[in-house]
Design a protein around this motif. Structure first.
Motif, short mmCIF file in Angstrom:
data_model
loop_
_atom_site.label_atom_id
_atom_site.label_comp_id
_atom_site.label_asym_id
_atom_site.label_seq_id
_atom_site.Cartn_x
_atom_site.Cartn_y
_atom_site.Cartn_z
N TRP A 178 0.83 -1.21 0.00
CA TRP A 178 0.00 0.00 0.00
C TRP A 178 0.86 1.26 0.00
O TRP A 178 0.47 2.28 -0.57
N PHE A 179 2.02 1.20 0.63
CA PHE A 179 2.95 2.33 0.68
C PHE A 179 3.38 2.74 -0.73
O PHE A 179 3.58 3.93 -1.01
N GLY A 183 -0.24 3.80 -3.04
CA GLY A 183 -0.83 5.11 -2.77
C GLY A 183 -0.19 6.23 -3.57
O GLY A 183 -0.87 6.95 -4.32
N PRO A 184 1.13 6.44 -3.44
CA PRO A 184 1.77 7.51 -4.22
C PRO A 184 1.67 7.31 -5.73
O PRO A 184 1.55 8.29 -6.48
N ALA A 243 -6.17 6.95 -2.75
CA ALA A 243 -4.71 7.16 -2.77
C ALA A 243 -4.21 7.60 -1.40
O ALA A 243 -3.16 7.14 -0.92
N THR A 261 -1.72 5.45 1.13
CA THR A 261 -0.46 6.04 1.56
C THR A 261 -0.34 6.05 3.08
O THR A 261 0.69 5.66 3.65
N THR A 312 2.09 3.49 5.08
CA THR A 312 3.20 4.08 5.85
C THR A 312 3.19 3.56 7.28
O THR A 312 4.24 3.15 7.82
#
Length: 305
Positions: free
Chosen positions: A44-45, A48-49, A188, A192, A196
């Motif tokens: 997911w980290f 997202g970006p 998104a 992120t 994180t």
């Protein structure tokens, strides 16, 4: 005539049914070599970006502070606890059994919604549809149902209980606390923030010490990153923005059917009359929930007018 938005929402729901039916297998392959928090979190980290940059390039509006707050709550519930505990649980239980237990999601969602939203009442069609869907899944996995009570699976079952609870609350919160930005921009932000936090948690508890990347786990990771996260989760957020949550939640009934089909396609497992009967029952349940949701919504609209 169905609007373009509704058409896209139903297509997004269909994508969820197909894609998330394959992710249980990919997760099971991944956790053979990768620790759960880093495996789930880093997915997911990155997702997202990537999605954020795509949307920025297309000119989508940036989220404000309120949007970020709501997206953070949804992301932590759905991805941090929901998806995170599914990955955690599949260290001990088979992917098919995980798919079976996840089918309790619609019960939680419609139950929570009936208390959370005034006038959002269940009706006979919704209840019968949910029962039919669960019955169809039970028929498919009936021979494995005793495994739920095997001491070897207790950690996995407990983890999935946390997962379905958090996923259901997150879905309802997302539905009734919508952001002002496009649903994909919200997704998104969710990816992120949750990614994180999960990655940091994995690093803090020392999961990096047990990283062991193989060709199979790398393939599983990138499949989940691109297909499961960017396409699948984006579709889910879009669907619950535009369709009744009781209908969207029926994806959990379809996923095990997809898993069985993949077993036949990839592992040469047998498709028999029992499977076709189960699929018919499940799809009938989907239809009843959709019909019941529409009637409940119409009744609520008439009462408000």
């Amino acid at each position: 005539m169905i609007s373009d938005t509704k058409t896209r929402a139903y297509l997004a729901w269909a994508a969820i049914c197909l894609i998330w039916g394959t992710t249980y297998l990919a997760i099971r392959i991944g956790v053979e070599d990768l620790p759960p928090l880093l495996f789930a979190g880093f997915r997911w980290f990155l997702a997202g970006p990537i999605l954020f940059l795509i949307l920025m390039k297309k000119g989508y509006r940036l989220p404000d502070r309120g949007d970020i707050k709501h997206s953070a709550v949804v992301g932590i519930l759905l991805l941090g606890f929901g998806n995170g505990f599914v990955v955690f649980s599949e260290q001990w239980i088979p992917s098919g059994l995980a798919a079976l237990l996840i089918t309790t999601v619609p019960f939680w969602i419609v139950g929570i919604e009936s208390f959370y939203v005034r006038g959002s009442n269940l009706n006979a069609k919704i209840i019968i549809g949910l029962i039919a869907g669960m019955s169809g899944v039970m028929l498919i996995f009936g021979s494995n149902i005793i495994s739920v009570f095997d001491p070897h699976y207790i950690k996995g079952v407990a983890g999935l209980f946390v997962a379905v609870t958090c996923w259901s609350f997150g879905t309802i919160y997302s539905k009734y606390n919508s952001t002002k930005v496009h649903p994909l921009m919200s997704a998104a932000v969710q990816m992120t923030i949750a990614g994180t936090l999960m990655t940091l948690a994995g690093i803090i508890i020392g999961e990096y010490k047990s990283l062991s990347l193989t060709a199979e786990s790398a393939l599983a990771f990138f499949y989940l990153l691109i297909v499961g996260s960017l396409i699948g989760y984006g579709s889910y957020i879009y669907a619950i923005e535009h369709l009744p949550v009781s209908f969207v939640s029926t994806y959990a009934y379809i996923n095990p059917v997809i898993a069985i089909f993949l077993g036949w396609l990839v592992l040469d497992e047998v498709i028999n009359l029992e499977l076709f009967l189960s699929a018919s029952i499940i799809l009938s349940g989907v239809y009843l929930v959709k019909k019941g949701s529409s009637e409940a919504r119409m009744k609520l609209n008439r009462a408000e007018n």
